[in-house]
Scaffold this active site. Structure first.
Site, PDB file in Angstrom:
ATOM      1  N   ASN A 180      -4.640   2.332 -13.512  1.00 31.33           N
ATOM      2  CA  ASN A 180      -3.736   1.373 -12.873  1.00 31.33           C
ATOM      3  C   ASN A 180      -2.303   1.863 -13.058  1.00 31.33           C
ATOM      4  OD1 ASN A 180      -2.892  -1.129 -11.703  1.00 31.33           O
ATOM      5  ND2 ASN A 180      -2.435  -1.909 -13.758  1.00 31.33           N
ATOM      6  N   GLY A 208       0.790  -1.240   0.000  1.00 33.24           N
ATOM      7  CA  GLY A 208       0.000   0.000   0.000  1.00 33.24           C
ATOM      8  C   GLY A 208       0.815   1.277   0.000  1.00 33.24           C
ATOM      9  N   SER A 209       2.065   1.204  -0.478  1.00 39.03           N
ATOM     10  CA  SER A 209       2.865   2.442  -0.444  1.00 39.03           C
ATOM     11  C   SER A 209       2.339   3.467  -1.456  1.00 39.03           C
ATOM     12  CB  SER A 209       4.348   2.148  -0.683  1.00 39.03           C
ATOM     13  OG  SER A 209       4.591   1.772  -2.011  1.00 39.03           O
ATOM     14  N   ASN A 210       1.864   3.014  -2.597  1.00 40.72           N
ATOM     15  CA  ASN A 210       1.275   3.962  -3.563  1.00 40.72           C
ATOM     16  C   ASN A 210      -0.044   4.508  -3.037  1.00 40.72           C
ATOM     17  OD1 ASN A 210       2.768   4.234  -6.284  1.00 40.72           O
ATOM     18  ND2 ASN A 210       2.981   2.075  -5.726  1.00 40.72           N
ATOM     19  N   ASP A 236      -2.982  -4.988 -17.691  1.00 36.54           N
ATOM     20  CA  ASP A 236      -1.912  -4.087 -18.162  1.00 36.54           C
ATOM     21  C   ASP A 236      -2.026  -3.682 -19.636  1.00 36.54           C
ATOM     22  OD1 ASP A 236      -0.819  -4.424 -15.602  1.00 36.54           O
ATOM     23  OD2 ASP A 236       0.340  -6.161 -16.242  1.00 36.54           O
ATOM     24  N   ILE A 286     -10.198  -7.051 -12.928  1.00 34.66           N
ATOM     25  CA  ILE A 286     -11.423  -6.259 -12.748  1.00 34.66           C
ATOM     26  C   ILE A 286     -12.506  -6.814 -13.678  1.00 34.66           C
ATOM     27  CG2 ILE A 286     -12.430  -3.945 -12.961  1.00 34.66           C
ATOM     28  CD1 ILE A 286     -10.378  -4.156 -10.693  1.00 34.66           C
ATOM     29  N   HIS A 322       1.720   0.301 -13.352  1.00 30.60           N
ATOM     30  CA  HIS A 322       2.500  -0.922 -13.528  1.00 30.60           C
ATOM     31  C   HIS A 322       3.983  -0.554 -13.485  1.00 30.60           C
ATOM     32  CE1 HIS A 322       3.109  -5.074 -14.646  1.00 30.60           C
ATOM     33  NE2 HIS A 322       4.082  -4.636 -15.434  1.00 30.60           N
ATOM     34  N   LEU A 333      -4.299  -7.015  -7.312  1.00 33.34           N
ATOM     35  CA  LEU A 333      -3.883  -8.155  -8.123  1.00 33.34           C
ATOM     36  C   LEU A 333      -5.014  -8.982  -8.735  1.00 33.34           C
ATOM     37  CD1 LEU A 333      -0.720  -9.265  -6.125  1.00 33.34           C
ATOM     38  CD2 LEU A 333      -0.887  -7.845  -8.169  1.00 33.34           C
ATOM     39  N   GLU A 352       7.031   6.002  -8.989  1.00 25.54           N
ATOM     40  CA  GLU A 352       5.596   5.756  -8.768  1.00 25.54           C
ATOM     41  C   GLU A 352       5.028   6.759  -7.775  1.00 25.54           C
ATOM     42  OE1 GLU A 352       4.782   1.134  -9.676  1.00 25.54           O
ATOM     43  OE2 GLU A 352       5.322   1.539  -7.626  1.00 25.54           O
TER      44      GLU A 352
HETATM   45  C1  GAR Z   1       3.538  -1.220  -7.493  1.00 26.12           C
HETATM   46  O1  GAR Z   1       4.880  -1.337  -7.870  1.00 26.12           O
HETATM   47  C2  GAR Z   1       2.655  -1.272  -8.714  1.00 26.12           C
HETATM   48  O2  GAR Z   1       3.254  -0.690  -9.838  1.00 26.12           O
HETATM   49  C3  GAR Z   1       2.472  -2.750  -8.890  1.00 26.12           C
HETATM   50  O3  GAR Z   1       2.279  -3.235  -7.594  1.00 26.12           O
HETATM   51  C4  GAR Z   1       3.092  -2.461  -6.705  1.00 26.12           C
HETATM   52  C5  GAR Z   1       2.308  -2.117  -5.473  1.00 26.12           C
HETATM   53  O4  GAR Z   1       3.140  -1.578  -4.499  1.00 26.12           O
HETATM   54  N1  GAR Z   1       1.360  -3.049  -9.742  1.00 26.12           N
HETATM   55  C6  GAR Z   1       1.374  -4.050 -10.620  1.00 26.12           C
HETATM   56  O5  GAR Z   1       2.296  -4.822 -10.736  1.00 26.12           O
HETATM   57  C7  GAR Z   1       0.113  -4.156 -11.476  1.00 26.12           C
HETATM   58  N2  GAR Z   1       0.284  -5.122 -12.500  1.00 26.12           N
HETATM   59  P1  GAR Z   1       2.548  -0.865  -3.205  1.00 26.12           P
HETATM   60  O6  GAR Z   1       1.592  -1.860  -2.564  1.00 26.12           O
HETATM   61  O7  GAR Z   1       3.728  -0.592  -2.358  1.00 26.12           O
HETATM   62  O8  GAR Z   1       1.853   0.364  -3.674  1.00 26.12           O
END
Ligand code: GAR
Length: 192
Positions: free
Chosen positions: A100, A12-14, A143, A86, A102, A83, A172
């Site tokens: 989204n 959940g950092s994003n 994606d 949808i 990626h 993950l 990101e």
């Molecule tokens: C992120 O790096 C995002 O780009 C990736 O999951 C990570 C989540 O990190 N998304 C995908 O790979 C989508 N196909 P977070 O939980 O620290 O935000």
């Protein structure tokens, strides 16, 4: 006034970076942080910031009535490391309003099974000179939706999958919240 829902399955950092951007706004709110994982880090991040949370099952994600109720009043859905695929009815309902992120330069290193360190390991194995992030609209395939923004990082011979991951994560956190805001502000006042 616009409302954002974040879907996240991981640390959940994003999601945290996005919640932080809007924390003092009075016209854009993160009104929901939802996950399919009862132990996802996004739940703690949301609780710390007073953002309402919901844990739903894969079955509930595919239940039109359930999702309709959950997302009532939500203008934009932001996937941040979510993950599960949808379902088509949600893609349709949030056409142009669901995005989204990626951790690669799509179309390279995307698709089912390409997430987390696997992406960066594949980038390294293929001796890529650069990698980066892709922010895109959500379509019915993993994606594959139209791209809103890409940002690049260069890769040196000393990089490992871990150092690439750190560089990409920095990008990101810097860009995703801004692109979310840009999308929210571009929406008309009313739409169906
Ligand atoms: C992120 O790096 C995002 O780009 C990736 O999951 C990570 C989540 O990190 N998304 C995908 O790979 C989508 N196909 P977070 O939980 O620290 O935000």
């Amino acid at each position: 006034m616009k409302n954002i829902a974040i879907f996240a399955s991981g640390t959940g950092s994003n999601a945290a970076a996005i919640m932080d951007r809007f924390i003092e706004y009075d016209d854009i709110f993160v009104s929901l942080a939802a996950t399919n994982k009862p132990d996802a880090g996004v739940l703690d991040e949301a609780h710390e910031r007073g953002v309402p949370t919901r844990v739903f099952t894969k079955k509930e994600l595919h239940d039109e009535d359930y999702m309709h109720d959950l997302l009532l009043g939500i203008d934009v859905v932001v996937l941040a490391g979510f993950l599960l695929k949808i379902p088509p009815f949600l893609v349709e309902a949030f056409q142009g309003r669901m995005i989204n992120i990626h951790p690669s330069l799509l179309p390279k290193y995307g698709g089912k099974g390409m997430y987390g360190m696997r992406v960066h390991e594949a980038v390294l194995e293929n001796n890529e000179k650069e990698s980066g992030i892709t922010i895109h609209y959500v379509s019915e395939n993993y994606d594959e939706g139209d791209i809103l923004r890409q940002e690049k990082v260069s890769i040196s011979q000393r990089d490992t999958a871990r150092t690439i991951a750190l560089k990409v994560q920095k990008l990101e956190h810097e860009h995703y919240p801004k692109i979310v805001e840009k999308l929210v502000r571009s929406l008309p006042e009313n739409y169906d």
